[in-house]
Write a protein that holds these residues in place. Structure first.
Motif, PDB file in Angstrom:
ATOM      1  N   HIS A 186       0.828  -1.192   0.000  1.00 24.84           N
ATOM      2  CA  HIS A 186       0.000   0.000   0.000  1.00 24.84           C
ATOM      3  C   HIS A 186       0.863   1.243   0.000  1.00 24.84           C
ATOM      4  CE1 HIS A 186      -3.578   2.460   0.956  1.00 24.84           C
ATOM      5  NE2 HIS A 186      -2.696   3.218   1.605  1.00 24.84           N
ATOM      6  N   GLY A 187       0.509   2.197  -0.856  1.00 23.85           N
ATOM      7  CA  GLY A 187       1.095   3.521  -0.785  1.00 23.85           C
ATOM      8  C   GLY A 187       2.439   3.688  -1.441  1.00 23.85           C
ATOM      9  N   GLU A 188       2.784   2.813  -2.367  1.00 23.07           N
ATOM     10  CA  GLU A 188       4.096   2.932  -3.014  1.00 23.07           C
ATOM     11  C   GLU A 188       4.154   4.204  -3.835  1.00 23.07           C
ATOM     12  OE1 GLU A 188       7.184   0.204  -5.606  1.00 23.07           O
ATOM     13  OE2 GLU A 188       5.088  -0.348  -5.474  1.00 23.07           O
ATOM     14  N   LYS A 189       5.281   4.934  -3.709  1.00 19.83           N
ATOM     15  CA  LYS A 189       5.468   6.188  -4.430  1.00 19.83           C
ATOM     16  C   LYS A 189       6.750   6.075  -5.246  1.00 19.83           C
ATOM     17  CE  LYS A 189       5.331   8.328  -0.446  1.00 19.83           C
ATOM     18  NZ  LYS A 189       4.830   7.296   0.438  1.00 19.83           N
ATOM     19  N   PRO A 190       6.687   5.498  -6.466  1.00 18.82           N
ATOM     20  CA  PRO A 190       7.903   5.213  -7.236  1.00 18.82           C
ATOM     21  C   PRO A 190       8.795   6.421  -7.427  1.00 18.82           C
ATOM     22  CG  PRO A 190       5.974   4.205  -8.263  1.00 18.82           C
ATOM     23  CD  PRO A 190       5.472   5.099  -7.181  1.00 18.82           C
ATOM     24  N   ARG A 229      -2.749 -11.837  11.143  1.00 19.83           N
ATOM     25  CA  ARG A 229      -2.560 -10.817  10.117  1.00 19.83           C
ATOM     26  C   ARG A 229      -1.566  -9.776  10.615  1.00 19.83           C
ATOM     27  NH1 ARG A 229      -6.548 -11.496   6.315  1.00 19.83           N
ATOM     28  NH2 ARG A 229      -6.480  -9.375   5.491  1.00 19.83           N
ATOM     29  N   VAL A 230      -0.639  -9.402   9.735  1.00 17.04           N
ATOM     30  CA  VAL A 230       0.426  -8.468  10.116  1.00 17.04           C
ATOM     31  C   VAL A 230       0.552  -7.388   9.052  1.00 17.04           C
ATOM     32  CG1 VAL A 230       2.873  -8.181  10.673  1.00 17.04           C
ATOM     33  CG2 VAL A 230       1.681 -10.304  11.316  1.00 17.04           C
ATOM     34  N   ALA A 231       0.489  -6.125   9.498  1.00 22.22           N
ATOM     35  CA  ALA A 231       0.747  -4.983   8.616  1.00 22.22           C
ATOM     36  C   ALA A 231       2.063  -4.350   9.026  1.00 22.22           C
ATOM     37  CB  ALA A 231      -0.388  -3.968   8.712  1.00 22.22           C
ATOM     38  N   LEU A 270       8.275  -9.728   2.957  1.00 24.63           N
ATOM     39  CA  LEU A 270       7.253  -9.602   3.985  1.00 24.63           C
ATOM     40  C   LEU A 270       5.855  -9.816   3.427  1.00 24.63           C
ATOM     41  CD1 LEU A 270       8.607  -6.470   5.897  1.00 24.63           C
ATOM     42  CD2 LEU A 270       8.960  -8.877   6.435  1.00 24.63           C
ATOM     43  N   ASP A 271       5.629  -9.322   2.221  1.00 22.40           N
ATOM     44  CA  ASP A 271       4.303  -9.413   1.617  1.00 22.40           C
ATOM     45  C   ASP A 271       4.173 -10.742   0.879  1.00 22.40           C
ATOM     46  OD1 ASP A 271       1.756  -8.578   0.786  1.00 22.40           O
ATOM     47  OD2 ASP A 271       2.562  -7.783  -1.084  1.00 22.40           O
ATOM     48  N   MET A 321       0.650  -7.379   4.887  1.00 17.88           N
ATOM     49  CA  MET A 321       0.674  -6.228   3.981  1.00 17.88           C
ATOM     50  C   MET A 321       1.827  -5.318   4.374  1.00 17.88           C
ATOM     51  SD  MET A 321      -2.464  -3.656   5.165  1.00 17.88           S
ATOM     52  CE  MET A 321      -2.250  -2.711   3.654  1.00 17.88           C
ATOM     53  N   VAL A 322       2.314  -4.550   3.400  1.00 16.16           N
ATOM     54  CA  VAL A 322       3.411  -3.615   3.606  1.00 16.16           C
ATOM     55  C   VAL A 322       2.897  -2.226   3.248  1.00 16.16           C
ATOM     56  CG1 VAL A 322       5.758  -2.984   2.964  1.00 16.16           C
ATOM     57  CG2 VAL A 322       5.095  -5.395   3.021  1.00 16.16           C
ATOM     58  N   ILE A 323       3.021  -1.296   4.183  1.00 12.20           N
ATOM     59  CA  ILE A 323       2.532   0.065   3.987  1.00 12.20           C
ATOM     60  C   ILE A 323       3.716   1.009   3.883  1.00 12.20           C
ATOM     61  CG2 ILE A 323       1.101   1.915   4.943  1.00 12.20           C
ATOM     62  CD1 ILE A 323      -0.323  -0.266   6.608  1.00 12.20           C
ATOM     63  N   ASP A 324       3.799   1.736   2.786  1.00 16.84           N
ATOM     64  CA  ASP A 324       4.854   2.718   2.588  1.00 16.84           C
ATOM     65  C   ASP A 324       4.394   4.029   3.211  1.00 16.84           C
ATOM     66  OD1 ASP A 324       7.024   4.159   1.745  1.00 16.84           O
ATOM     67  OD2 ASP A 324       6.308   4.410  -0.314  1.00 16.84           O
ATOM     68  N   ALA A 325       4.778   4.242   4.470  1.00 20.23           N
ATOM     69  CA  ALA A 325       4.355   5.445   5.179  1.00 20.23           C
ATOM     70  C   ALA A 325       5.276   5.708   6.353  1.00 20.23           C
ATOM     71  CB  ALA A 325       2.911   5.295   5.677  1.00 20.23           C
ATOM     72  N   ASP A 326       5.369   6.968   6.728  1.00 18.97           N
ATOM     73  CA  ASP A 326       6.039   7.340   7.968  1.00 18.97           C
ATOM     74  C   ASP A 326       5.183   6.825   9.119  1.00 18.97           C
ATOM     75  OD1 ASP A 326       6.677   9.022  10.347  1.00 18.97           O
ATOM     76  OD2 ASP A 326       7.965  10.109   8.934  1.00 18.97           O
TER      77      ASP A 326
END
Length: 273
Positions: free
Chosen positions: A3-7, A102-104, A120-121, A127-132
């Motif tokens: 989630h939230g990937e910003k290439p 379930r692990v985020a 991880l995913d 799930m992997v979240i691209d966020a601060d």
């Protein structure tokens, strides 16, 4: 699930140390560069027990995840500042006990995200979240349908709080903990630990070194009293309370006082909401 990937912003800087890659190097991993290893060497000169603390912290993570699954029936984990994948990642520990867990994972380091997509995913329950980690609303939205928000969730802040500086806004570490604790359902848990030292020379020396090495991507080494403040109004699991993590429900006799680090320790514990 990613989630939230910003290439456009995902450029891996190989010329400056990364906290995640330094931690990987201290654990004996291979996902790091010479610049990270040199920063670790500088850190070890100030605080010689750093590598031992990294290993102690990883062992604590394994114990606490097992404890929450086995003793409290937790099946959902939100791992803030998850770092680079290594042995015994949270989903591997939890799903070995119950494959429905379930692990985020949350991290904004580009290398963490790149490796997280493949390591991880790896199933529908991760799930992997691209966020601060401080962007709580982004994280809550990303996990709105991934977690059952009516059931308990363990919010993990394991060895990451020292990466965050104090601020006067919502990004302050205490404000972040408060938001998460207010959002998690009743019966949830918070796991919080960070590097502390009662020696001002170690606190100031490590903080200055890491702030300079990481280009300001660092908070500071704190005192036990300051970390205790993160648990304000939370119900701390006591025993064992807030302790050096080697003393938190150890599965083997912890080291005697004369064999423990005297420069700094990883300190914290677990609280129930």
């Amino acid at each position: 699930m990613v989630h939230g990937e910003k290439p456009q912003t995902h450029r891996i800087d190989m010329n400056s140390p990364s906290v995640a890659r330094m931690y990987d190097a201290l654990l004996g991993g291979v996902t790091n560069y010479a610049v990270d290893r040199e920063a670790c060497n500088q850190l070890l000169r100030i605080a010689p027990s750093t590598q031992l603390l990294a290993r102690n912290n990883r062992a604590f993570l394994r114990r606490v995840v097992r404890y929450l699954v086995e003793e409290h029936g937790i099946r959902q984990f939100l791992d803030h500042g998850s770092g680079l994948p290594t042995q015994d990642n949270v989903h591997e520990i939890a799903q070995e006990l119950d494959d429905s867990c379930r692990v985020a994972y949350v991290d904004n380091d580009p290398m963490v995200h790149a490796f997280g997509r493949t390591t991880l995913d790896e199933n529908d329950n991760t799930m992997v979240i691209d966020a601060d980690m401080r962007d709580s609303e982004v994280i809550f939205e990303a996990t709105s349908s991934f977690f059952d928000w009516k059931k308990p969730i363990a919010g993990l802040f394991v060895s990451v709080m020292h990466c965050l500086p104090e601020t006067k806004d919502h990004r302050d570490p205490s404000a972040m903990i408060k938001r998460v604790s207010e959002k998690l359902p009743a019966g949830s848990f918070l796991v919080i630990c960070q590097l502390v030292s009662e020696d001002p020379a170690v606190r100031d020396g490590v903080t200055a070194l890491m702030d300079n090495a990481t280009g300001g991507q660092w908070g500071r080494v704190r005192t036990q009293h300051e970390v205790r403040g993160y648990f304000d109004k939370l119900s701390i699991m006591d025993p064992p309370g807030l302790v050096d993590v080697v003393d938190w429900n150890p599965d083997a006799p912890p080291p005697p006082p004369d064999m423990r680090p005297t420069d700094w320790v990883e300190w914290g514990g677990v609280a129930r909401i």
